[in-house]
Design an enzyme around this catalytic site. Sequence first.
Site, short mmCIF file in Angstrom:
data_model
loop_
_atom_site.label_atom_id
_atom_site.label_comp_id
_atom_site.label_asym_id
_atom_site.label_seq_id
_atom_site.Cartn_x
_atom_site.Cartn_y
_atom_site.Cartn_z
N CYS A 178 -15.18 3.68 -26.79
CA CYS A 178 -16.53 4.20 -26.92
C CYS A 178 -17.15 4.41 -25.55
O CYS A 178 -18.12 3.75 -25.18
CB CYS A 178 -17.33 3.17 -27.69
SG CYS A 178 -18.18 3.90 -29.04
N GLU A 179 -16.53 5.23 -24.75
CA GLU A 179 -16.97 5.51 -23.38
C GLU A 179 -16.61 6.94 -23.09
O GLU A 179 -15.43 7.30 -23.20
CB GLU A 179 -16.19 4.66 -22.35
CG GLU A 179 -16.42 3.18 -22.37
CD GLU A 179 -17.73 2.79 -21.74
OE1 GLU A 179 -18.15 3.45 -20.77
OE2 GLU A 179 -18.34 1.82 -22.23
N TYR A 226 -0.54 -1.92 -12.03
CA TYR A 226 -1.99 -1.96 -12.26
C TYR A 226 -2.40 -1.33 -13.60
O TYR A 226 -3.44 -0.70 -13.72
CB TYR A 226 -2.74 -1.29 -11.10
CG TYR A 226 -2.38 -1.90 -9.76
CD1 TYR A 226 -2.85 -3.17 -9.41
CD2 TYR A 226 -1.55 -1.25 -8.86
CE1 TYR A 226 -2.50 -3.75 -8.20
CE2 TYR A 226 -1.18 -1.83 -7.65
CZ TYR A 226 -1.67 -3.08 -7.33
OH TYR A 226 -1.32 -3.66 -6.13
N PRO A 255 4.71 -4.95 -0.72
CA PRO A 255 4.43 -3.85 -1.64
C PRO A 255 4.39 -4.31 -3.10
O PRO A 255 5.16 -5.19 -3.50
CB PRO A 255 5.62 -2.90 -1.43
CG PRO A 255 6.73 -3.77 -0.94
CD PRO A 255 6.10 -4.92 -0.21
N GLY A 256 3.50 -3.73 -3.86
CA GLY A 256 3.43 -4.00 -5.29
C GLY A 256 3.74 -2.73 -6.05
O GLY A 256 4.80 -2.55 -6.65
N TYR A 265 -10.98 4.49 -10.67
CA TYR A 265 -10.87 5.21 -9.40
C TYR A 265 -10.46 6.68 -9.56
O TYR A 265 -9.78 7.23 -8.69
CB TYR A 265 -9.84 4.61 -8.43
CG TYR A 265 -9.27 3.28 -8.61
CD1 TYR A 265 -9.98 2.15 -8.17
CD2 TYR A 265 -7.99 3.08 -9.14
CE1 TYR A 265 -9.42 0.91 -8.27
CE2 TYR A 265 -7.43 1.82 -9.23
CZ TYR A 265 -8.16 0.74 -8.80
OH TYR A 265 -7.61 -0.51 -8.87
N ARG A 316 -7.43 2.60 -14.73
CA ARG A 316 -7.44 3.24 -13.41
C ARG A 316 -8.13 4.60 -13.36
O ARG A 316 -8.86 4.89 -12.41
CB ARG A 316 -6.02 3.33 -12.85
CG ARG A 316 -5.39 1.96 -12.59
CD ARG A 316 -4.07 2.04 -11.86
NE ARG A 316 -4.20 2.50 -10.50
CZ ARG A 316 -3.90 3.72 -10.08
NH1 ARG A 316 -3.40 4.60 -10.92
NH2 ARG A 316 -4.08 4.06 -8.82
N GLY A 320 0.77 -1.25 0.00
CA GLY A 320 0.00 0.00 0.00
C GLY A 320 0.79 1.29 0.00
O GLY A 320 0.20 2.37 0.02
N1 PLP Z 1 -1.26 -7.19 -0.45
C1 PLP Z 1 -2.58 -7.34 -0.64
C2 PLP Z 1 -3.30 -8.36 0.14
C3 PLP Z 1 -3.25 -6.54 -1.56
O1 PLP Z 1 -4.56 -6.69 -1.75
C4 PLP Z 1 -2.51 -5.58 -2.31
C5 PLP Z 1 -3.18 -4.72 -3.28
O2 PLP Z 1 -4.34 -4.73 -3.52
C6 PLP Z 1 -1.15 -5.49 -2.08
C7 PLP Z 1 -0.55 -6.29 -1.14
C8 PLP Z 1 -0.30 -4.51 -2.84
O3 PLP Z 1 -0.68 -3.22 -2.69
P1 PLP Z 1 0.23 -2.08 -3.33
O4 PLP Z 1 0.41 -2.41 -4.76
O5 PLP Z 1 -0.55 -0.83 -3.13
O6 PLP Z 1 1.51 -2.08 -2.57
#
Ligand code: PLP
Length: 429
Positions: free
Chosen positions: A356-357, A385, A286-287, A329, A325, A243
Amino acid sequence: MDNIEHTKNYRFAGYDTVELAKKYGTPLYVLSEEIIRSRCKELKSDFLDKYENAKAAYASKAFLTMAMCKIIESEGLGLDVVSGGELYTAIKAGFPMDKVMLHGNNKSYEELEMAISNDVGRIVVDNTEELYIIEEIAERQDKSVKVLIRIAPGVGGNTHKYITTGQKDSKFGVPLAKDTIDEAVAKAMKSKHIELLGMHFHIGSNLFENDSYIAAIDIVINLYKRLKDDFGFIAKEINTGGGFGIYYTKDDCVKPLSYYTDSIMKAIEDKCKELGVDIPAVIIEPGRWIVGEAGITLYSIGSVKEIPGIRTYASVDGGLPDNPRPALYSARYDAVVANKYDQKPDRQVTIAGKCCESGDILIWDLKVPEIKRGDILAVFSTGAYNYSMASNYNRIPRPAVLLLTKDGEKVIVERETYEDLLSRERVPF
Ligand code: PLP
């Protein structure tokens, strides 16, 4: 594209983006291996090497291909997967399965079976029923499965409501109600085939403050204390999710990783000491923070329409299908006209996608120099994402993914073709 005025082109990770667009076509996802690796290295120096009890897994939902698995593996991180498809990608890439963690609020029987037969390192259980299924599969396979239980700590993150996940009213995680938690913990502790290591929470995505992590940690360590008293349960791990926020526009007040991780570690240590609870190992996942800023998307500008006195729309050859995205959101992005990088952005246009949106708008009111058909737009921070959420809406083929490496650029996902779009269709008459 031949009539592009060659002034100073925008360079990304040392590469001329206009040349990349010319060579590989647009839309084009471009990822810098160096930026991804530098994030992994920061994670190592500021978290993994700094704290003895620290572990990290990359949340692969942000961006996953087999090449990405290889990078993450070589950087020594674990991998969080959330579906059979993500797990399959990791298996095919030869990712070490003991470093894989399976998530999901509705894992199918088949997905659980696949995870258990491949000996994944952790399953993050989302509800008590899942424990019964895991036990049944593990018993049949004569395995022991390490699990964490995901809880909904009742803490909301300050972000878009579609990416907050830790609040009470959430589809994710076991609610904090005593009976529900106790039932899950008792079930896991009783099972010969399940080893319960602790709890997991994920509050939300793209968070710029650490207060919600600290609030959730307080709740989880209180829970650890109660479970120790009531069940003799000693938690060995806590997973505080991902997150961490990244830079999308100049309004984003980005903090270093250590802003989050130091406060997470301190909050856990302080609370454990206060309550006399053993300090568990801490996993983060983290992603976006690893891959988001490592990616840009290159588009070609097509039609430019001025509505006198209202606004000018400049349309690109992608949009909603390669980056949902903004529509999903109201996510905001920044961009430059790559082939006019040295020209003054003296006007404002709205960057529209080609779907077409009416909601297919990538960027409202972007400052640009004069913009016209054939110009190349580079949109920043699209590494997370975007490709992973892409669709074929309006039968638009997905773009290629290009990885910029020290040894030149490599296509890691080929551009889809119209043939690909039809490849799984059957006509029954
Ligand atoms: N872990 C869980 C369980 C998640 O659902 C997510 C994202 O939805 C992440 C990690 C990664 O979040 P981020 O990409 O914001 O670090």
